[in-house]
Write a protein that holds these residues in place. Structure first.
Motif, PDB file in Angstrom:
ATOM      1  N   ARG A 168       7.743   5.660   1.890  1.00  0.00           N
ATOM      2  CA  ARG A 168       7.950   4.216   1.887  1.00  0.00           C
ATOM      3  C   ARG A 168       9.258   3.932   1.178  1.00  0.00           C
ATOM      4  O   ARG A 168       9.453   4.336   0.038  1.00  0.00           O
ATOM      5  N   PHE A 169      10.167   3.227   1.872  1.00  0.00           N
ATOM      6  CA  PHE A 169      11.485   2.945   1.333  1.00  0.00           C
ATOM      7  C   PHE A 169      11.727   1.440   1.317  1.00  0.00           C
ATOM      8  O   PHE A 169      12.095   0.857   2.337  1.00  0.00           O
ATOM      9  N   PRO A 170      11.511   0.795   0.173  1.00  0.00           N
ATOM     10  CA  PRO A 170      11.780  -0.643   0.110  1.00  0.00           C
ATOM     11  C   PRO A 170      13.273  -0.911   0.191  1.00  0.00           C
ATOM     12  O   PRO A 170      14.085  -0.143  -0.335  1.00  0.00           O
ATOM     13  N   GLY A 171      13.635  -1.984   0.880  1.00  0.00           N
ATOM     14  CA  GLY A 171      15.046  -2.299   1.023  1.00  0.00           C
ATOM     15  C   GLY A 171      15.249  -3.689   1.572  1.00  0.00           C
ATOM     16  O   GLY A 171      14.358  -4.550   1.477  1.00  0.00           O
ATOM     17  N   ILE A 172      16.398  -3.893   2.181  1.00  0.00           N
ATOM     18  CA  ILE A 172      16.774  -5.190   2.733  1.00  0.00           C
ATOM     19  C   ILE A 172      17.237  -4.987   4.173  1.00  0.00           C
ATOM     20  O   ILE A 172      17.947  -4.014   4.476  1.00  0.00           O
ATOM     21  N   VAL A 173      16.817  -5.884   5.050  1.00  0.00           N
ATOM     22  CA  VAL A 173      17.240  -5.822   6.451  1.00  0.00           C
ATOM     23  C   VAL A 173      18.716  -6.203   6.501  1.00  0.00           C
ATOM     24  O   VAL A 173      19.118  -7.235   5.959  1.00  0.00           O
ATOM     25  N   PRO A 184       5.215   4.379  -5.311  1.00  0.00           N
ATOM     26  CA  PRO A 184       5.116   2.915  -5.215  1.00  0.00           C
ATOM     27  C   PRO A 184       3.694   2.494  -5.537  1.00  0.00           C
ATOM     28  O   PRO A 184       2.788   3.319  -5.585  1.00  0.00           O
ATOM     29  N   GLU A 185       3.519   1.216  -5.750  1.00  0.00           N
ATOM     30  CA  GLU A 185       2.146   0.733  -5.862  1.00  0.00           C
ATOM     31  C   GLU A 185       1.501   1.144  -4.560  1.00  0.00           C
ATOM     32  O   GLU A 185       2.063   0.967  -3.484  1.00  0.00           O
ATOM     33  N   THR A 186       0.350   1.704  -4.663  1.00  0.00           N
ATOM     34  CA  THR A 186      -0.255   2.234  -3.435  1.00  0.00           C
ATOM     35  C   THR A 186      -0.608   1.118  -2.482  1.00  0.00           C
ATOM     36  O   THR A 186      -0.961   0.004  -2.883  1.00  0.00           O
ATOM     37  N   ALA A 187      -0.499   1.433  -1.216  1.00  0.00           N
ATOM     38  CA  ALA A 187      -0.842   0.448  -0.193  1.00  0.00           C
ATOM     39  C   ALA A 187      -2.309   0.056  -0.325  1.00  0.00           C
ATOM     40  O   ALA A 187      -2.671  -1.084  -0.062  1.00  0.00           O
ATOM     41  N   ALA A 188      -3.147   0.987  -0.754  1.00  0.00           N
ATOM     42  CA  ALA A 188      -4.569   0.669  -0.924  1.00  0.00           C
ATOM     43  C   ALA A 188      -4.757  -0.420  -1.968  1.00  0.00           C
ATOM     44  O   ALA A 188      -5.595  -1.316  -1.805  1.00  0.00           O
ATOM     45  N   ALA A 189      -3.968  -0.374  -3.042  1.00  0.00           N
ATOM     46  CA  ALA A 189      -4.073  -1.398  -4.085  1.00  0.00           C
ATOM     47  C   ALA A 189      -3.648  -2.756  -3.543  1.00  0.00           C
ATOM     48  O   ALA A 189      -4.092  -3.792  -4.033  1.00  0.00           O
ATOM     49  N   GLU A 190      -2.809  -2.765  -2.531  1.00  0.00           N
ATOM     50  CA  GLU A 190      -2.365  -4.003  -1.909  1.00  0.00           C
ATOM     51  C   GLU A 190      -3.298  -4.420  -0.778  1.00  0.00           C
ATOM     52  O   GLU A 190      -3.033  -5.399  -0.085  1.00  0.00           O
ATOM     53  N   GLY A 191      -4.363  -3.639  -0.573  1.00  0.00           N
ATOM     54  CA  GLY A 191      -5.294  -3.975   0.501  1.00  0.00           C
ATOM     55  C   GLY A 191      -4.837  -3.502   1.860  1.00  0.00           C
ATOM     56  O   GLY A 191      -5.354  -3.956   2.869  1.00  0.00           O
ATOM     57  N   ARG A 192      -3.850  -2.582   1.891  1.00  0.00           N
ATOM     58  CA  ARG A 192      -3.338  -2.062   3.160  1.00  0.00           C
ATOM     59  C   ARG A 192      -3.341  -0.545   3.120  1.00  0.00           C
ATOM     60  O   ARG A 192      -2.303   0.069   3.006  1.00  0.00           O
ATOM     61  N   PRO A 193      -4.497   0.101   3.195  1.00  0.00           N
ATOM     62  CA  PRO A 193      -4.488   1.567   3.149  1.00  0.00           C
ATOM     63  C   PRO A 193      -3.691   2.144   4.310  1.00  0.00           C
ATOM     64  O   PRO A 193      -3.678   1.587   5.403  1.00  0.00           O
ATOM     65  N   SER A 194      -2.993   3.247   4.054  1.00  0.00           N
ATOM     66  CA  SER A 194      -2.157   3.861   5.069  1.00  0.00           C
ATOM     67  C   SER A 194      -2.057   5.355   4.808  1.00  0.00           C
ATOM     68  O   SER A 194      -2.087   5.794   3.667  1.00  0.00           O
ATOM     69  N   SER A 195      -1.919   6.110   5.875  1.00  0.00           N
ATOM     70  CA  SER A 195      -1.723   7.548   5.708  1.00  0.00           C
ATOM     71  C   SER A 195      -0.250   7.883   5.498  1.00  0.00           C
ATOM     72  O   SER A 195       0.085   9.005   5.144  1.00  0.00           O
ATOM     73  N   ALA A 196       0.640   6.912   5.719  1.00  0.00           N
ATOM     74  CA  ALA A 196       2.076   7.156   5.532  1.00  0.00           C
ATOM     75  C   ALA A 196       2.387   7.273   4.045  1.00  0.00           C
ATOM     76  O   ALA A 196       1.923   6.488   3.234  1.00  0.00           O
ATOM     77  N   ARG A 197       3.193   8.253   3.683  1.00  0.00           N
ATOM     78  CA  ARG A 197       3.550   8.474   2.282  1.00  0.00           C
ATOM     79  C   ARG A 197       5.016   8.169   2.000  1.00  0.00           C
ATOM     80  O   ARG A 197       5.421   8.070   0.870  1.00  0.00           O
ATOM     81  N   ALA A 224      12.220  -5.832   3.198  1.00  0.00           N
ATOM     82  CA  ALA A 224      11.328  -5.076   4.078  1.00  0.00           C
ATOM     83  C   ALA A 224      11.182  -3.664   3.533  1.00  0.00           C
ATOM     84  O   ALA A 224      12.004  -3.196   2.745  1.00  0.00           O
ATOM     85  N   THR A 225      10.150  -2.996   3.958  1.00  0.00           N
ATOM     86  CA  THR A 225       9.928  -1.602   3.586  1.00  0.00           C
ATOM     87  C   THR A 225       9.889  -0.762   4.849  1.00  0.00           C
ATOM     88  O   THR A 225       9.137  -1.075   5.772  1.00  0.00           O
ATOM     89  N   ALA A 226      10.721   0.284   4.891  1.00  0.00           N
ATOM     90  CA  ALA A 226      10.665   1.242   5.989  1.00  0.00           C
ATOM     91  C   ALA A 226       9.536   2.214   5.661  1.00  0.00           C
ATOM     92  O   ALA A 226       9.568   2.882   4.635  1.00  0.00           O
ATOM     93  N   VAL A 227       8.517   2.243   6.499  1.00  0.00           N
ATOM     94  CA  VAL A 227       7.370   3.130   6.314  1.00  0.00           C
ATOM     95  C   VAL A 227       7.486   4.207   7.376  1.00  0.00           C
ATOM     96  O   VAL A 227       7.454   3.917   8.570  1.00  0.00           O
TER      97      VAL A 227
END
Length: 140
Positions: free
Chosen positions: A80-85, A65-78, A126-129
């Protein structure tokens, strides 16, 4: 099962099988093969097949995915599952949130306060991280 310590050979996948594993249509998989995004070969019957190692490499590429760092949200979680609630069950203290991420259903227990602050309702993107040190792996 094979010899201990010796990896079992990975069979190639037909277009439909590869598509199902990646959660896309067979037509999408064919277009990716035709465009050269993933390498395919022909079997003895002329059907296109994708070697397991090639499919795994392509799946890794798709999963970046676009890295969380590029979105301004650095994270150690790798993971990431984008989806719908699809469902939110609010309790007094906790909330059970279901997300359909492609062909996968992810269920999370979070605080009610968090669910309300995030505005989690069925239909919300939403994204399940997931950060876990305990993940079970089963062969199919």
């Amino acid at each position: 099962m094979g010899q201990p310590g010796v990896p079992a050979p990975v069979n190639p996948y037909r277009i439909g099988e590869a598509a199902a594993l990646l959660g896309v249509s067979a037509d999408t998989m064919r277009r990716w093969v035709d465009a050269g995004r993933v390498a395919a070969e022909r079997d003895e019957h002329g059907h296109r097949i994708i070697p397991g190692a090639e499919l795994a490499a392509f799946a890794r590429e798709l999963a970046r995915p676009e890295t969380a760092a590029a979105e301004g949200r650095p994270s150690s979680a790798r993971n990431r599952f984008p989806g719908i609630v699809t469902d939110v069950v609010l309790g007094d203290v906790a909330a059970q949130v279901e997300i359909q991420a492609g062909p996968f259903r992810v269920v999370s227990l979070i605080s009610r306060e968090s669910a309300e602050e995030l505005g989690l309702v069925p239909g919300a993107a939403a994204t399940a991280v997931i950060k876990s040190t305990n993940v079970m792996v089963e062969l199919r």
